[in-house]
Design an enzyme around this catalytic site. Structure first.
Site, short mmCIF file in Angstrom:
data_model
loop_
_atom_site.label_atom_id
_atom_site.label_comp_id
_atom_site.label_asym_id
_atom_site.label_seq_id
_atom_site.Cartn_x
_atom_site.Cartn_y
_atom_site.Cartn_z
N ASP A 273 0.78 -1.14 0.05
CA ASP A 273 0.16 -0.07 -0.01
C ASP A 273 0.97 1.11 -0.03
O ASP A 273 1.89 1.20 0.80
CB ASP A 273 -0.96 0.04 1.26
CG ASP A 273 -2.13 1.02 1.14
OD1 ASP A 273 -3.31 0.51 1.00
OD2 ASP A 273 -1.84 2.26 1.22
N HIS B 25 -10.33 -5.36 -2.94
CA HIS B 25 -9.01 -5.67 -2.59
C HIS B 25 -9.03 -6.06 -1.20
O HIS B 25 -9.91 -5.65 -0.54
CB HIS B 25 -8.26 -4.46 -2.62
CG HIS B 25 -8.70 -3.15 -2.23
ND1 HIS B 25 -9.77 -2.37 -2.96
CD2 HIS B 25 -8.61 -2.65 -1.29
CE1 HIS B 25 -9.98 -1.32 -2.38
NE2 HIS B 25 -9.41 -1.23 -1.30
P1 AMP Z 1 -9.64 1.25 0.40
O1 AMP Z 1 -9.87 2.84 0.88
O2 AMP Z 1 -10.08 0.21 1.20
O3 AMP Z 1 -10.46 1.30 -0.83
O4 AMP Z 1 -8.18 1.19 -0.02
C1 AMP Z 1 -7.58 1.62 -0.97
C2 AMP Z 1 -6.00 1.55 -0.84
O5 AMP Z 1 -5.21 1.83 -1.97
C3 AMP Z 1 -5.52 2.72 0.20
O6 AMP Z 1 -5.11 1.99 1.39
C4 AMP Z 1 -4.50 3.57 -0.64
O7 AMP Z 1 -3.66 3.98 0.31
C5 AMP Z 1 -4.20 2.43 -1.66
N1 AMP Z 1 -3.77 3.03 -2.75
C6 AMP Z 1 -4.11 4.20 -3.50
N2 AMP Z 1 -3.22 4.17 -4.59
C7 AMP Z 1 -2.50 3.45 -4.56
C8 AMP Z 1 -1.02 3.11 -5.28
N3 AMP Z 1 -0.88 3.84 -6.32
N4 AMP Z 1 -0.43 2.07 -4.95
C9 AMP Z 1 -0.49 1.25 -3.95
N5 AMP Z 1 -1.71 1.59 -2.94
C10 AMP Z 1 -2.32 2.72 -3.32
#
Ligand code: AMP
Length: 112
Positions: free
Chosen positions: A29, A98
């Site tokens: 993440d 996810h």
């Molecule tokens: P959610 O809020 O459960 O939808 O989780 C989405 C997650 O994706 C969050 O914890 C973000 O920090 C993560 N995230 C967003 N963009 C990226 C990225 N480019 N690479 C890795 N993680 C990401």
């Protein structure tokens, strides 16, 4: 499709890989909320837990079969939490199914 995680799977957006096979991709993440914070996703686009059906649920089993291996390979030794945010009240921000793996430190007993 304008999906951030589909772009990560396609290699159009960089990510730090933790695990990959034919059907699954796991990566660190970008804004970790624990010492180890990994996201595990199906390569096929599913919107959220709400999009799991009898037709596509085998991928969920495959993800969960691999989560213990991914956690161990990432150095998590003393337990971890698996979370999937689904919908607005859960603050889902990326609409591609996810599972967060959070570990590496003692967590709060509260989950929300
Ligand atoms: P959610 O809020 O459960 O939808 O989780 C989405 C997650 O994706 C969050 O914890 C973000 O920090 C993560 N995230 C967003 N963009 C990226 C990225 N480019 N690479 C890795 N993680 C990401």
């Amino acid at each position: 499709m304008n999906c951030l995680f589909c772009k990560i799977i396609a290699g159009e957006i960089p990510s730090k890989k933790a695990f990959e096979n034919e059907n699954i991709y796991a990566f660190y993440d970008i804004a970790p909320q624990a010492p180890v914070h990994i996201l595990v996703i199906p390569k096929a686009h599913i919107e959220s837990v709400d999009g799991i059906t009898a037709e596509n649920s085998a991928i969920v089993a495959e993800i969960f079969e691999n989560i213990p291996k991914i956690a161990k390979a990432a150095g998590i030794e003393n337990g971890y939490r698996v979370i999937s945010n689904c919908g607005d009240d859960a603050c889902q921000s990326v609409h591609h199914l996810h599972f967060h793996i959070l570990g590496g430190a003692k967590m709060s007993e509260r989950m929300a």
